[in-house]
Scaffold this active site. Structure first.
Site, short mmCIF file in Angstrom:
data_model
loop_
_atom_site.label_atom_id
_atom_site.label_comp_id
_atom_site.label_asym_id
_atom_site.label_seq_id
_atom_site.Cartn_x
_atom_site.Cartn_y
_atom_site.Cartn_z
N SER A 141 4.00 3.13 -12.37
CA SER A 141 5.22 2.53 -11.82
C SER A 141 6.43 2.60 -12.73
CB SER A 141 4.94 1.07 -11.45
OG SER A 141 4.59 0.35 -12.61
N HIS A 169 1.32 1.80 -6.00
CA HIS A 169 2.56 2.57 -5.79
C HIS A 169 2.27 3.89 -5.08
CE1 HIS A 169 5.17 -0.21 -7.94
NE2 HIS A 169 4.12 -0.42 -8.73
N LYS A 200 3.55 -4.42 -1.34
CA LYS A 200 4.61 -3.42 -1.55
C LYS A 200 4.86 -2.68 -0.23
CE LYS A 200 3.34 -3.05 -6.46
NZ LYS A 200 4.10 -4.16 -7.01
#
Ligand code: PLP
Length: 354
Positions: A141, A169, A200
């Site tokens: 990240s 991610h 996320k």
């Protein structure tokens, strides 16, 4: 009037009307919360459905929910590994993987970031142990770089190791169908364990999970401490994630909707004279070096209507300060161009262009 370029809302699903509606419906039907851990009275049909959906999405046998991916990472190593085993971890892995590994009694090896020679040397050293687990972020990240999973899986096969990836991610947008780094690199059948977040791309509310072989998930339900001793996910949160996965499984259009935007930002910024770390990932770190420069530039960007944040030591190494830009499917081409123009102006003002 301000555009957010620093959220993990990769697919824009946190404000998707169907995701919001699903949360409201779950809230009305199941209440604010279960006031219990899962194994007492904290399991409703929606929890089981979401676990089944996560496993189907990742093409794995089963899945287990946690309050966060931090918890999923804190719970897995201790439950799976004994003092006879070994864990081999990339030196730049996320803090929650590092903490999870600290909690277990296995023998610990740390290999240089994405360095396959070093991983191989560590795997050779670790042959003396009963079981070997290689642990890596799928996408890192801070730098927006992607783990060389093909090579990692080849080495794991050669040295009889299991592979664990953290896909926070990557889930939802990497790979042709958004399944993640393992899909992008063609190794879905070679990675044994996937941990990821619901906080996320998958709606952005909260929650995490482990998905993998059924015996492993059964073991986690019996032994994983953050699962056993922490409250069940609230229904509204489950509703959001469940709808986000439905949308992604109906078609790959959402998952694919940001690749061109990422490319637009990266190429325009590079042409303007900036150095962007990583490759083909919506995390686009604008490398500046100096901590103060990163901070004053971020402030100036906000004055021009672009919300970004400067990252400096100890979040990133000394001398590697940056502004981490994150591209989202909800950014229009005009938003991206506005961001590049603002960076160019601000970069010129502070002498930050090549
Ligand atoms: N792993 C990685 C790579 C992350 O970036 C994060 C969140 O920042 C986590 C784990 C923790 O996820 P959660 O917010 O669901 O606890």
């Amino acid at each position: 009037g301000i555009i957010n370029f620093c959220a993990n809302n990769y697919l824009g699903l946190s404000s998707h009307p169907e995701v919001i509606r699903a949360a409201v419906e779950a809230l009305e039907k199941f209440g604010a919360g279960l006031s219990s851990v899962r194994f007492i009275c904290g399991t409703q049909s929606i929890h089981k459905d979401l676990e089944e959906k996560i496993a189907r999405f990742h093409q794995r046998e089963d899945a287990i929910l946690y309050a966060s991916c931090f918890d999923a990472n804190a719970g897995i190593f201790e439950a799976l590994l004994t003092p006879e085993d070994a864990v081999l971890s990339d030196e730049l892995n996320h803090a929650s993987i590092i903490d999870g590994i600290r909690l277990c009694k296995a023998n610990k090896y740390r290999y240089k970031h994405m360095d396959m020679q070093d991983l191989e040397a560590k795997l050779q050293e670790a042959q003396k142990h009963r079981l070997r687990l290689v642990a890596t972020d799928g996408a890192f990240s801070m730098d927006g770089d992607i783990a060389p999973l093909r090579e990692i899986c080849q080495l794991a096969q050669k040295y009889d190791a299991l592979v664990f990836i953290d896909e926070c991610h990557a889930t939802g947008f990497l790979g042709p169908n958004g399944r993640g780094t393992d899909e992008l690199l063609g190794v879905m059948d070679k990675v044994t364990i996937v941990n990821s977040t619901l906080g996320k791309a998958l709606g952005g509310a909260a929650g995490g999970y482990t998905t993998g072989p059924k015996p492993l998930i059964d073991l986690l339900r019996q032994r994983s401490r953050p699962y056993l001793f922490s409250n069940s996910l609230p229904p509204a949160v489950v509703g959001c994630a469940s709808k986000a996965l439905d949308l992604l499984m109906e078609s790959n259009a959402i998952a694919q909707s940001m690749a061109a935007k990422t490319q637009r930002f990266r190429s325009k910024m590079t042409a303007a004279g900036f150095t962007i770390s990583g490759k083909d990932h919506p995390i686009c770190p604008v490398m500046l070096g100096d901590a103060r420069l990163a901070s004053v530039m971020a402030e100036d960007m906000l004055n021009r209507g672009i919300y970004v944040i400067g990252f400096s030591y100890p979040v990133v190494p000394k001398g590697k300060a940056r502004i981490r830009v994150q591209i989202s499917a909800v950014h229009s081409d005009e938003d991206i161009d506005r961001c590049v123009d603002a960076f160019t102006e601000v970069g010129r003002k502070h002498g930050a262009l090549r």
